[in-house]
Design an enzyme around this catalytic site. Structure first.
Site: not given
Lengths: 342, 342
Positions: A25, A29, A38, A75, A151
């Site tokens: 990551r 962010r 973003r 992703d 998922y």
């Protein structure tokens, strides 16, 4: 050809002048520069699907943090989407699938993809490679089949993934069919990433930790093996979060590198994974500490892993509220450390 | 004195005629009879604080499922509440604290409790003992200090408990002060449970799995040890979910029993926890399977643990959507099994 190929040489088992470092990551962010892109893009999935945005944030941590590798901004859930199960990112909840897989009829509505639906990732890789200008290796990635299955059956994140696990017990035949479809798609998708120029592939088995050792062998390792056997032209890394119990099994795979989370003892992991280069495994929360503690514990980790066969990283992705300066301190500490000097 | 003391004899290391069985969350939503009481009571916390309701649902699984022990219906978060941090149960979210601990000033606002604020639990225990009429042992319980700390700092459930962990790194002195206050309260509270008549105490370290091995020793095991050393008149069980890495440390505690989750290999755990009776460790999702699979895998588990030193249970609490008949099948399978007969 690469100006800095420390990561690739280490992944191949060669001795290097220092330990390479990157962060899960890292394109995220924690960087104000990422948050600006973003906002401009309008959202996470919009960034993933736009090669210009994806390439820009992929390169940011190389420039800003000085890491030894870039990892393509994407992703793991683009694979279910390519197979016919689209998803949304819901604020404060995470991924959400309108349709899930519960029956043979559901399975008949999805398909094995050749990766053509995910061409935007290959495009982002090609653009990133061009803009990186051989500075550092570019890592491609995919979700491990079990994690994508979790998922696709559960429909969203979960602490237990009890609905996904329920299917393993109630209809193992269907579960294996779905896992095989995911595996075939993933192999095709990874090949498009390799063709577009990635230098290493990492598989993320983020929900490995919810399975029993027996189920993990049957429903996860078997499919990871198909993928690592199929990818022969670039090194591969398997990161199975929480699968402490599977380390001896992971050691038998053809992958080059195994990622460790911060629960896993380094000395014990070096024994259980003697054939593998190890990646990890600092606690992401260490980067909340004061500077002296970050340096001291990072150096202890480097000492414990030793001078070769180690790629420094965290044991999980960066948390969004970490301070950029502390993240950079972790990177700088690894880059400054010389084995044998302490 | 007890008509069925299988659990206590096994916990003390004695050989027994068969393996005892009970289930975490056996007094819970899996029973329609429980849901009826809950509706009548008006909510979870209302049941916890009302000794009549608590005693009624505590005894239900003994009558309905035929388990070898009752466990008092209560909640680990009554301890933070007794210390001055009240909480609410929010639908679909779980526990939520209006005030949390972040600073020395927050710590000054809470206190070590002698258990008097939680007298309703002792009252529920006394009433349950009377109504059980010596049928089976009654288990009392408490949260382990680290797990209670995690809620008191984080303020709610979390996948990572990164805010709670952050405090361990940024202010370890404050963290130790809070952990000691929780520990002192817990010892006093458990003594009120023992005085009221419980026959065994289980400590739940539900969030053990988010800590590194080093942190677990410093911030959890040290405080669990104070508790197990202080409780000498009844047997004690420690269930540290996810703390696979701590098994060798748990083996050194004075507790009688260690609980295992379903990730932990049985043979390996028997070696690492050679001094302890083991409790567990079926995957709760096994109870979604067909009857033949439930019987076969339950018998395999019993065989793998062997004829002594084992208390059958799941590796986690029952999930609310499991069928009562399948839960009962698990219990019946354990009770019918004879070691050496297969």
């Amino acid at each position: 050809m690469l100006k800095n190929d420390l990561l690739l040489r280490t992944a191949r088992g060669e001795s290097t002048e220092r330990t390479p470092v990157w962060l899960m990551r890292q394109a995220g962010r924690v960087l104000p520069e990422y948050r600006a892109v973003r906002m401009n893009a309008g959202g996470f999935i919009e960034m993933v699907k736009n090669p210009e945005f994806a390439a820009e944030v992929t390169i940011q941590p190389v420039t800003i943090l000085g890491v030894d590798a870039a990892i393509i901004f994407s992703d793991i859930l683009v694979v279910p989407e390519a197979m016919g199960l689209p998803y949304k990112m819901v604020e404060a909840m995470g991924p959400w699938f309108e349709h899930t897989i519960a029956t043979e009829a559901d399975l008949a509505r999805i398909h094995v993809s050749d990766g053509s639906e995910i061409k935007y990732v290959a495009d982002a890789i090609a653009l990133t490679k061009k803009n990186l200008d051989h500075a550092v290796p570019l890592i491609g990635f995919a979700g491990a089949p079990w994690t994508l299955f979790a998922y696709m059956v559960e429909g969203k994140g979960s602490k237990t993934f009890s609905k996904a696990k329920q299917l393993l017990y109630t209809n193992p035949t269907l579960a294996h069919q779905l896992l095989q479809m995911i595996t075939d798609t993933t192999i095709a998708y990874i090949k498009t990433q390799v063709a577009a120029g990635v230098n290493l592939i990492q598989l993320f088995d983020s929900w490995a930790g919810v399975l029993s050792p027996m189920q993990y062998n049957e429903f996860s390792i078997e499919y990871i093996k198909q993928i690592t056997d199929a990818i022969t032209t670039v090194p591969t890394t398997v990161f199975a979060k929480g699968a402490f119990f599977a380390r001896a099994s992971l050691n038998k795979l053809s992958c080059n590198v195994v990622g460790l989370d911060w629960n896993m003892d380094i000395a014990e992991s070096k024994v259980l994974l003697a054939n593998k280069v190890l990646q990890g495994n600092a606690d992401p929360c260490l980067l909340y500490a004061d500077e002296a503690t970050i340096v001291q514990q990072t150096e202890k980790m480097l000492h414990d892993f030793g001078p070769s066969g180690h790629i420094a990283n965290l044991g999980h992705g960066l948390y969004p509220d970490l301070e950029k300066s502390k993240v950079k301190l972790f990177v700088d500490t690894v880059k400054a450390y010389r084995h044998g000097s302490k």
